[in-house]
Motif scaffolding. Sequence first.
Motif, short mmCIF file in Angstrom:
data_model
loop_
_atom_site.label_atom_id
_atom_site.label_comp_id
_atom_site.label_asym_id
_atom_site.label_seq_id
_atom_site.Cartn_x
_atom_site.Cartn_y
_atom_site.Cartn_z
N ILE A 21 0.83 -1.20 0.00
CA ILE A 21 0.00 0.00 0.00
C ILE A 21 0.87 1.25 0.00
CG2 ILE A 21 -1.63 1.33 1.41
CD1 ILE A 21 -2.84 -1.46 2.21
N ALA A 22 1.94 1.26 0.78
CA ALA A 22 2.84 2.41 0.81
C ALA A 22 3.43 2.66 -0.58
CB ALA A 22 3.95 2.19 1.83
N ASP A 23 3.90 1.60 -1.22
CA ASP A 23 4.48 1.75 -2.57
C ASP A 23 3.45 2.30 -3.55
OD1 ASP A 23 7.24 1.12 -2.63
OD2 ASP A 23 6.80 -1.00 -2.36
N ARG A 24 2.23 1.81 -3.47
CA ARG A 24 1.19 2.26 -4.40
C ARG A 24 0.85 3.73 -4.18
NH1 ARG A 24 -4.06 0.80 -3.62
NH2 ARG A 24 -3.38 -1.02 -2.43
N LEU A 25 0.77 4.15 -2.93
CA LEU A 25 0.49 5.56 -2.64
C LEU A 25 1.63 6.46 -3.12
CD1 LEU A 25 -1.04 5.27 0.95
CD2 LEU A 25 -2.25 5.85 -1.16
N ILE A 26 2.86 6.02 -2.89
CA ILE A 26 4.02 6.82 -3.32
C ILE A 26 4.09 6.88 -4.84
CG2 ILE A 26 6.55 6.95 -3.28
CD1 ILE A 26 6.36 5.57 -0.47
N ASP A 27 3.73 5.80 -5.52
CA ASP A 27 3.71 5.80 -6.98
C ASP A 27 2.83 6.93 -7.52
OD1 ASP A 27 5.45 3.71 -7.35
OD2 ASP A 27 3.88 2.19 -7.63
N ALA A 28 1.77 7.27 -6.77
CA ALA A 28 0.82 8.27 -7.26
C ALA A 28 1.41 9.68 -7.29
CB ALA A 28 -0.44 8.25 -6.40
N PHE A 29 2.47 9.93 -6.50
CA PHE A 29 3.05 11.27 -6.50
C PHE A 29 4.56 11.30 -6.72
CE2 PHE A 29 2.53 10.16 -1.89
CZ PHE A 29 3.87 10.15 -1.50
N ALA A 30 5.20 10.15 -6.79
CA ALA A 30 6.67 10.11 -6.87
C ALA A 30 7.21 10.83 -8.09
CB ALA A 30 7.15 8.66 -6.86
N GLY A 31 6.49 10.78 -9.21
CA GLY A 31 6.98 11.40 -10.43
C GLY A 31 6.79 12.90 -10.49
N ARG A 32 6.11 13.49 -9.51
CA ARG A 32 5.79 14.92 -9.55
C ARG A 32 6.81 15.81 -8.86
NH1 ARG A 32 -0.43 14.15 -7.51
NH2 ARG A 32 -1.12 12.74 -9.19
N GLY A 33 7.58 15.23 -7.93
CA GLY A 33 8.56 16.03 -7.21
C GLY A 33 7.99 16.82 -6.06
N GLU A 34 6.72 16.65 -5.77
CA GLU A 34 6.10 17.35 -4.64
C GLU A 34 4.87 16.57 -4.18
OE1 GLU A 34 5.11 21.19 -6.12
OE2 GLU A 34 3.32 20.48 -7.18
N ALA A 35 4.51 16.74 -2.91
CA ALA A 35 3.35 16.02 -2.37
C ALA A 35 2.94 16.65 -1.04
CB ALA A 35 3.68 14.54 -2.17
N ASP A 36 1.72 16.37 -0.65
CA ASP A 36 1.25 16.66 0.71
C ASP A 36 1.20 15.33 1.43
OD1 ASP A 36 -0.06 17.19 3.06
OD2 ASP A 36 -1.95 17.78 2.14
N LEU A 37 2.13 15.13 2.35
CA LEU A 37 2.25 13.82 2.99
C LEU A 37 1.14 13.53 3.99
CD1 LEU A 37 6.11 13.49 3.55
CD2 LEU A 37 4.68 12.54 1.72
N VAL A 38 0.29 14.52 4.28
CA VAL A 38 -0.88 14.24 5.11
C VAL A 38 -1.99 13.66 4.24
CG1 VAL A 38 -2.69 15.24 6.55
CG2 VAL A 38 -0.33 15.89 6.93
N ALA A 39 -2.49 14.47 3.31
CA ALA A 39 -3.63 14.05 2.50
C ALA A 39 -3.31 12.88 1.57
CB ALA A 39 -4.15 15.23 1.69
N GLN A 40 -2.10 12.88 0.99
CA GLN A 40 -1.77 11.87 -0.02
C GLN A 40 -1.11 10.62 0.55
OE1 GLN A 40 0.07 15.26 -2.53
NE2 GLN A 40 -0.38 13.68 -4.04
N TYR A 41 -0.74 10.67 1.83
CA TYR A 41 -0.01 9.51 2.36
C TYR A 41 -0.45 9.13 3.77
CZ TYR A 41 3.99 6.34 2.83
OH TYR A 41 4.78 5.22 3.00
N ALA A 42 -0.17 9.97 4.75
CA ALA A 42 -0.40 9.58 6.15
C ALA A 42 -1.87 9.32 6.46
CB ALA A 42 0.16 10.65 7.09
N HIS A 43 -2.80 10.10 5.87
CA HIS A 43 -4.21 9.85 6.12
C HIS A 43 -4.69 8.58 5.44
CE1 HIS A 43 -5.23 13.05 8.60
NE2 HIS A 43 -5.71 13.92 7.75
N ARG A 44 -4.13 8.27 4.29
CA ARG A 44 -4.63 7.14 3.51
C ARG A 44 -4.00 5.81 3.92
NH1 ARG A 44 -7.46 7.86 -0.76
NH2 ARG A 44 -6.53 6.12 -1.91
#
Length: 415
Positions: free
Chosen positions: A137-160
Amino acid sequence: MTEPAPTPPPGCPAHAHAAPLYGPRFQTDPAQVYRELRAAHGPVAPVELPGGVPGWLVIGYRELQHVTGQPQLFGRDSARWKAWPSIPDDWPTKPMMAPVPSILYSEGAEHRRRSAAVGDALAGVDQYELRKHAEEIADRLIDAFAGRGEADLVAQYAHRMPLLVLCRLFGLGEEEAPELIEGLLTMLDGGPDAQAGALRLLAGMERLVAEKREWPGSDIPSRMLAHEAALSEVELMWDLRVLLIAGHQPTSYWISNALRLMLTDERFAASLSGGRRSVGQALNEALWEDTPTQIFAGRWATRDTQLGGQRIAAGDLVLLGLAGANADPSVRLADGAPAEGNRAHLSHSYGEHGCPSPAREVAEMIATTAIEVLLDRLPDLRLAVAEHALVWRPSPWVRGLVALPVSFTPGYVAG
């Protein structure tokens, strides 16, 4: 017509100067509020919740252990609260305290029966499978933003992350996660839609119980249904809601609070370049300094008593100030820091209603995996805004960031 706010208990002059557990100051720097309360009142302070609702906040380490270790004196059943007649129906904090048929408010033999079902169901979680699911699940979530160079680690990762893992453990489809997250956060923030959020969450658990009764599987609800405690469907519905909230919210903010610490404190710089030595230290320190559940509601005095120099009347609300108790100078080093490696914090509460060991093990596995996989995948992770620009959620109960914006070198995305 607006109903009047509850008045302080008669004969309680301390509440005439009660500190509010809401507003920008408490949201921004609750640690300073706890220090001022301790200086003014000692280990037990008169406070008020939104709407002017009075209560006692326990911020003394030993006093909190006393409250949680004496269920015959400080009961868990909120029906004892003498303020109920003056609480408006639309009070935003009501979902956190209203007496409902869940394990949270059960006592004595009834609590032991239901907690046995919960503990045994959690103990049945295979730690190897849990780690495997969490990594996927962690890998799949990171895949969703890894190519962008930026993310919100609350909404896009820690909450999910925790909720998706819990969905797997509950035998739920991941497509149900967004609605569950929305209902859960709406309830915990204590805003005008808090009760609606609580009802959405409960409805989801009702559907789940009906499904598992018909098609049991290798999951937590099915193990609880088959347990010798013989839980009714109503009991199971409410207890699963408790498990989902207790499993998601503290773990989610534990992850983001530990990441914030690692991104802002140079002591953890080495772990951001791929090392793992400091992940456990950061998680432990986050529980001491920014424990996700900063206040827990609560306990209710079964009779008149004294606590921390205050006169507590029968039926008074006693709030567990977990963050304040963790900051008690009596359990800190001379410089105010916790001893390195010390796990004697009260972030999991204490006593028979404290977080059971199997639940702590599941939460720690999810949190550790979330951070380790993230750092392995994005080793040059860095905060994208100034630390002082980070905003904390406006909740008296949780200590968690609204967002944790980061930047990094765009990384590999699985094809």
